[in-house]
Design a protein around this motif. Structure first.
Motif, short mmCIF file in Angstrom:
data_model
loop_
_atom_site.label_atom_id
_atom_site.label_comp_id
_atom_site.label_asym_id
_atom_site.label_seq_id
_atom_site.Cartn_x
_atom_site.Cartn_y
_atom_site.Cartn_z
N ASP A 241 0.95 -1.14 -0.03
CA ASP A 241 -0.17 0.22 -0.06
C ASP A 241 0.98 1.04 0.06
O ASP A 241 1.77 1.56 0.77
CB ASP A 241 -0.74 0.13 1.24
N ARG A 242 0.57 2.04 -1.11
CA ARG A 242 1.46 3.33 -1.14
C ARG A 242 0.88 4.51 -0.25
O ARG A 242 1.40 5.55 -0.29
CB ARG A 242 1.84 3.54 -2.71
N ARG A 243 -0.42 4.29 0.06
CA ARG A 243 -1.08 5.33 0.60
C ARG A 243 -0.80 5.89 2.01
O ARG A 243 -0.39 4.95 2.70
CB ARG A 243 -2.48 5.48 0.48
N GLY A 244 -1.08 6.83 2.45
CA GLY A 244 -0.75 7.01 4.10
C GLY A 244 -1.66 6.37 4.85
O GLY A 244 -2.87 5.97 4.29
N VAL A 245 -1.34 6.45 6.18
CA VAL A 245 -2.38 5.79 7.29
C VAL A 245 -3.54 6.45 7.07
O VAL A 245 -4.63 5.69 7.38
CB VAL A 245 -1.90 5.89 8.67
N GLY A 246 -3.77 7.60 7.01
CA GLY A 246 -5.13 8.34 7.21
C GLY A 246 -5.95 8.34 5.93
O GLY A 246 -7.13 9.03 5.98
N GLU A 247 -5.44 8.03 4.94
CA GLU A 247 -6.06 7.96 3.53
C GLU A 247 -7.33 7.04 3.33
O GLU A 247 -7.32 6.19 4.29
CB GLU A 247 -5.18 8.00 2.42
N CYS A 248 -8.26 7.42 2.61
CA CYS A 248 -9.50 6.57 2.46
C CYS A 248 -9.19 5.18 2.19
O CYS A 248 -7.89 4.95 1.66
CB CYS A 248 -10.48 7.34 1.68
N TRP A 249 -9.99 4.41 2.53
CA TRP A 249 -9.71 2.93 2.41
C TRP A 249 -10.19 2.48 0.69
O TRP A 249 -9.40 1.54 0.48
CB TRP A 249 -10.88 2.27 3.16
N THR A 250 -10.99 3.10 0.17
CA THR A 250 -11.18 2.61 -1.30
C THR A 250 -10.92 3.81 -2.34
O THR A 250 -11.63 4.76 -2.05
CB THR A 250 -12.67 2.28 -1.50
N THR A 251 -10.28 3.64 -3.19
CA THR A 251 -9.65 4.69 -3.89
C THR A 251 -9.70 4.29 -5.37
O THR A 251 -9.91 3.11 -5.87
CB THR A 251 -8.31 5.25 -3.75
N ARG A 252 -9.83 5.24 -6.42
CA ARG A 252 -9.46 4.80 -7.75
C ARG A 252 -7.93 5.33 -8.07
O ARG A 252 -7.57 6.34 -7.78
CB ARG A 252 -10.50 5.74 -8.81
#
Length: 435
Positions: A241-252
């Motif tokens: 996972d490249r996203r930060g801890v607080g970022e939303c769970w489902t993304t495009r």
């Protein structure tokens, strides 16, 4: 074991039931036993969500008793074989027929399984669905939920099937210790139509054969299998996972991210990714939370992802939620007085918590095994795969016979009944001792 009628029909409120499989399974088994069930759903209407899902034997046994299995077989694909391949060149590390000792293993589109549960549950006159009903608060004794609209709905029992981001879990525990934690992994989930695959022999084989294929590689793995009677190929691609801890769970995410994540993999994998449209693809952050200190309080109980979210590495997330539903159906139908509801829920926790958390741990351990970097440990693992052909233990717990025996032969209804009868004997001994 046909569903037996409840000794004391209860008014049951299920929060978050429609968005998840466990909640609808609970509505169905409780409805079949004569309880009056209200299912609360945040969404305005039900929509098709998710991709493929595996209906393991321990889950299919229960759905068969509840009358759902014909719908599953109509839309699903019974698997016949498992392939495990090396990431880089598709080398076949291990292949084996599906273990049918404990029943069939069927793969199905999640939306088809979900719709089957909804249809069977709502066909019962004592099960009601209320949409646009977001739960914001809960009381425990007596049980009730408060909705965002301000309305209060009371019942004899409240079941929280509101997922890993459960609102009710926070109220039940009250200490903030249950916040979900990112695992460091994420997943792309894609479905590809048969029509796009038929011209390529490699891809046609994937969609036409009743086979599940795993590719295992450094920090990643992929699983693919056909659903909807071989009209769609379900592909799940696990990666860091490249996203930060607080970022939303489902993304495009852009398709290029998927291309980059699996650059250098088996050419068959590259062909699959090439079929994905250039539009953005759905990506899910995989999260867990620590085992909870309790699942129940008063006349309220958590179930499914609200109390034991699973990583998708042993294909048991939905199955464990359905097992929860089965246990609740047995125990809430065995009581002889509403005063026994808190006791029944404690027995539910006792007979389910260790089992679900053991399965949860198996998934976390399997993640490490599947994602080994190339090197001595990976080579030893692959050699162990090859040794499986001679009857050895598989390093992949999902395909290991010993692990399958623990996962698949479990009968959640019988286990709940044994736990309830054991509790009654214990209480009887205590009474005799006091006398």
């Amino acid at each position: 074991m046909e569903p037996t009628r409840a000794k004391v029909p209860l008014d049951v409120v299920i929060a978050g039931g429609v968005s998840g499989l466990g909640g609808m399974a609970a509505a169905l088994t409780l409805g079949l036993r004569g309880h009056n069930v209200i299912v609360l759903e945040t969404a305005r209407k039900l929509t098709e969500i998710g991709a493929g899902i595996q209906v393991a034997p321990n889950m299919l046994t229960l759905l068969d008793r509840w009358g759902v299995s014909p719908s599953i077989h109509t839309r699903g694909v019974p698997l016949e074989r498992i392939h495990i391949r090396r990431w880089q060149n598709g080398q076949l590390l291990w292949t084996r027929p599906v273990n049918k000792t404990h029943g069939r293993q069927v793969v199905i589109h999640r939306a088809d399984l979900h719709q089957a549960l909804v249809d069977h549950a709502l066909a019962l006159p004592n099960v009601e669905l209320r949409t646009v009903s977001t739960v914001t608060g809960v009381t425990f004794s007596p049980a009730s939920v408060t909705l965002a609209s301000g309305a209060v709905i009371t019942g004899d029992v409240v079941i929280a099937a509101d997922g890993i981001k459960s609102t009710i879990r926070g109220h039940l525990l009250g200490d903030g210790s249950s916040s979900p934690m990112p695992t460091g992994d994420a997943a792309y989930r894609i479905t590809l139509p048969r029509s796009a695959m038929e011209q390529d022999p490699d891809l046609k084989r994937l969609i036409a054969e009743p086979v599940a294929t795993r590719w295992v590689g450094p920090a990643r793995h992929i699983v693919a299998y056909p659903v909807r009677k071989h009209e769609l190929l379900n592909v799940v691609l696990l990666h860091p996972d490249r996203r930060g801890v607080g970022e939303c769970w489902t993304t495009r995410s852009p398709k290029q991210s998927m291309v980059d994540d699996y650059r250098g993999w088996d050419p068959v994998v590259t062909k699959l990714i090439d079929l994905v449209t250039d539009e953005e693809v759905s990506e899910w952050k995989l999260c867990l939370h620590e085992p909870l200190k309790t699942w129940t309080k008063g006349c309220v109980a958590l179930m499914g992802d609200a109390c034991h979210p699973m990583l998708p590495y042993v294909a048991q997330g939905a199955a464990q939620a359905v097992e929860d539903a089965a246990a609740l159906g047995i125990l809430l139908s065995s009581i002889t007085s509403r005063s026994e509801i808190p006791l029944a829920l404690k027995v539910y926790e006792k007979c389910r918590k260790q089992r679900a958390e053991t399965v949860q741990h198996s998934g976390s351990v399997n993640r490490i095994t599947l994602h080994l970097p190339d090197g001595p440990q990976q080579e030893a693992r692959d050699e162990q795969f090859r040794a499986c052909e001679l009857g050895g233990k598989s390093p992949d717990r999902w395909s290991d016979r010993e692990t399958q025996r623990y996962l698949w032969r479990w009968d959640a209804e019988k286990a709940a009944l044994r736990a309830w009868e054991g509790r009654r004997r214990h209480v009887s001994r205590q009474i005799r001792h006091r006398l």
